[in-house]
Enzyme design. Structure first.
Site, PDB file in Angstrom:
ATOM      1  N   GLY A  98      11.549   7.770 -19.264  1.00  0.00           N
ATOM      2  CA  GLY A  98      10.390   8.044 -20.125  1.00  0.00           C
ATOM      3  C   GLY A  98       9.624   9.273 -19.656  1.00  0.00           C
ATOM      4  O   GLY A  98       9.395  10.216 -20.426  1.00  0.00           O
ATOM      5  N   ASP A 121      15.233   0.888 -11.754  1.00  0.00           N
ATOM      6  CA  ASP A 121      16.357   0.520 -12.626  1.00  0.00           C
ATOM      7  C   ASP A 121      17.642   1.295 -12.291  1.00  0.00           C
ATOM      8  O   ASP A 121      18.725   0.865 -12.682  1.00  0.00           O
ATOM      9  CB  ASP A 121      15.995   0.766 -14.098  1.00  0.00           C
ATOM     10  N   MET A 163      14.836  -7.581 -12.784  1.00  0.00           N
ATOM     11  CA  MET A 163      14.524  -6.456 -13.681  1.00  0.00           C
ATOM     12  C   MET A 163      15.711  -5.505 -13.815  1.00  0.00           C
ATOM     13  O   MET A 163      16.806  -5.802 -13.354  1.00  0.00           O
ATOM     14  CB  MET A 163      13.295  -5.713 -13.160  1.00  0.00           C
ATOM     15  N   ARG A 165      15.771  -3.307 -16.831  1.00  0.00           N
ATOM     16  CA  ARG A 165      15.767  -2.930 -18.249  1.00  0.00           C
ATOM     17  C   ARG A 165      17.164  -3.050 -18.855  1.00  0.00           C
ATOM     18  O   ARG A 165      17.757  -4.104 -18.745  1.00  0.00           O
ATOM     19  CB  ARG A 165      15.163  -1.551 -18.441  1.00  0.00           C
ATOM     20  N   GLN A 266       9.612  -7.126  -7.348  1.00  0.00           N
ATOM     21  CA  GLN A 266      10.652  -6.117  -7.105  1.00  0.00           C
ATOM     22  C   GLN A 266      10.090  -4.709  -7.033  1.00  0.00           C
ATOM     23  O   GLN A 266      10.769  -3.770  -6.658  1.00  0.00           O
ATOM     24  CB  GLN A 266      11.695  -6.156  -8.239  1.00  0.00           C
TER      25      GLN A 266
HETATM   26  O1  F6P Z   1      11.465   0.505 -15.562  1.00  0.00           O
HETATM   27  C1  F6P Z   1      11.059  -0.251 -14.479  1.00  0.00           C
HETATM   28  C2  F6P Z   1      10.687  -1.650 -14.885  1.00  0.00           C
HETATM   29  O2  F6P Z   1      10.265  -2.362 -13.756  1.00  0.00           O
HETATM   30  C3  F6P Z   1      11.781  -2.418 -15.623  1.00  0.00           C
HETATM   31  O3  F6P Z   1      12.767  -2.908 -14.769  1.00  0.00           O
HETATM   32  C4  F6P Z   1      10.951  -3.459 -16.324  1.00  0.00           C
HETATM   33  O4  F6P Z   1      11.570  -3.916 -17.501  1.00  0.00           O
HETATM   34  C5  F6P Z   1       9.704  -2.710 -16.681  1.00  0.00           C
HETATM   35  O5  F6P Z   1       9.601  -1.617 -15.788  1.00  0.00           O
HETATM   36  C6  F6P Z   1       8.443  -3.519 -16.602  1.00  0.00           C
HETATM   37  O6  F6P Z   1       7.414  -2.737 -17.039  1.00  0.00           O
HETATM   38  P1  F6P Z   1       5.902  -3.230 -17.082  1.00  0.00           P
HETATM   39  O7  F6P Z   1       5.426  -3.326 -15.664  1.00  0.00           O
HETATM   40  O8  F6P Z   1       5.216  -2.179 -17.857  1.00  0.00           O
HETATM   41  O9  F6P Z   1       5.913  -4.583 -17.735  1.00  0.00           O
END
Ligand code: F6P
Length: 340
Positions: A98, A121, A163, A165, A266
């Site tokens: 992003g 990720d 996690m 994604r 994590q």
């Molecule tokens: O991209 C990193 C990450 O930790 C993903 O593994 C997870 O889906 C997401 O961010 C969680 O994001 P947030 O803390 O915004 O819920």
């Protein structure tokens, strides 16, 4: 990472400023702090960032895998005023797909951008590793080491949701290193019947406990993602598949099953030594790229070497686990079930 940039830049006689909360700190009047080596030597042991961050806000460029939206021109113009007023010669962007997608847009609009890959990720193309990944994996391994206890003494199935994604790296690395017998990842569609047969077979052989790791982005057999919020104002919020997997496996195997979601554990705590060193080297390389005026490039890691690639080669195509890779084959060779 910040420690590496600041140390290397200091040797070049440059001033480093850190913008708070990611791109948001660029909005007028500018929210930043001057960073000196004495401010950063003590941060090696910290997770996260001393500058704060945001993965939403005015500069969000991703609204899902492959869906890119442009940062509005008036926001870019406001941020550019801050850059000009401060006389910024290079802007180092630290983040995942992003943030680097936003960085690519800004670079294409003439900004002096350098990227640094940072996401747990590990899903950025053109780099074999992002920093943060190894620390997340070590948290998964620690959790599995602990879950073994209840699994064995109660002869249960213990499901751990992690996690990552849309990529299965954390699940696969963490699962292998932590001794999971089943690992379910987004890249390999799974079948509940096959997983339950595998567990029943283990049971018949006297292995009465099973650790299952499931990636948050794995799809249910009907292809659906399990989400907490499908319209989170950017990327979809994944979560909940662990509970569903546990419920189905209990039903199909008749074994008592529990699920744990590791969540943001994590993303916190002290980084591993690998991540500390990788972050430092990435920071030093970012300063070197700035010195060379090599804008539009992202620091990368390949075959134990820190190098750089074009940002455009790193974003918008996730680096996923290859289902027929040596790593997956090795997992299968030691008897791990991937659900296929
Ligand atoms: O991209 C990193 C990450 O930790 C993903 O593994 C997870 O889906 C997401 O961010 C969680 O994001 P947030 O803390 O915004 O819920």
């Amino acid at each position: 990472m910040i420690h590496g940039v600041v140390g290397a830049a200091d040797q070049l006689g440059w001033e480093v400023i850190g913008f708070r909360d990611g791109f948001e700190g660029l909005l007028p009047p500018g929210d930043y702090k001057v960073l000196k080596p004495k401010d950063t030597i003590g941060i090696l042991k910290l997770g996260g960032t001393i500058l704060g961050t945001t993965n939403k806000g005015h500069f969000a460029a991703k609204v899902g895998p492959g869906n890119v939206t442009a940062v509005p021109a008036e926001i870019v113009a406001k941020a550019k005023r801050t850059m000009d007023q401060l006389g910024v010669n290079a802007l180092i962007i630290v983040g995942g797909d992003g943030s680097l997608t936003t960085g690519l847009q800004l670079f294409r609009e003439g900004w002096p951008i350098i990227g640094v890959p940072k996401t747990i990720d590990n899903d950025l193309s053109a780099t074999a590793m992002t920093f943060g990944f190894d620390s997340a994996v070590s948290t998964v391994v620690d959790a599995l080491d602990r879950l073994h206890t209840t699994a064995e003494s109660h002869k249960r199935i213990m499901v751990l949701e992690v996690m990552g994604r849309h990529a299965g790296w954390i699940a696969l690395w963490g699962g292998i290193a932590g001794g999971a017998s089943v690992i379910l990842i987004p890249e390999i569609p799974f079948d509940f019947e096959k997983v339950s047969e595998f567990i029943k077979h283990r049971d018949a052989q006297g292995q009465h406990s099973t650790l299952v790791v499931v990636a948050e982005g794995a799809s249910m057999p009907d292809g659906a993602l399990v989400t907490i919020d499908a319209n989170a104002g950017g990327e979809v919020r994944l979560g909940g598949i662990g509970e569903q997997v546990a419920k189905q496996l209990q039903l199909l195997t008749g074994k008592e099953t529990r699920s744990t979601t590791l969540g943001h554990l994590q993303r916190g705590g002290a980084p591993t030594s690998l991540d500390r060193i990788l972050g430092m080297r990435f920071g030093v390389m970012a300063a070197k790229l700035a010195e060379e005026g090599a804008f539009g490039r992202m620091v990368s890691y390949e075959a134990y070497h820190v190098d750089s690639v074009l940002i455009e080669d790193a974003v918008n195509k996730l680096r996923l686990v290859e289902p027929d890779s040596e790593l997956v084959d090795a997992a299968k060779a030691v008897g791990i079930c991937l659900g296929d």
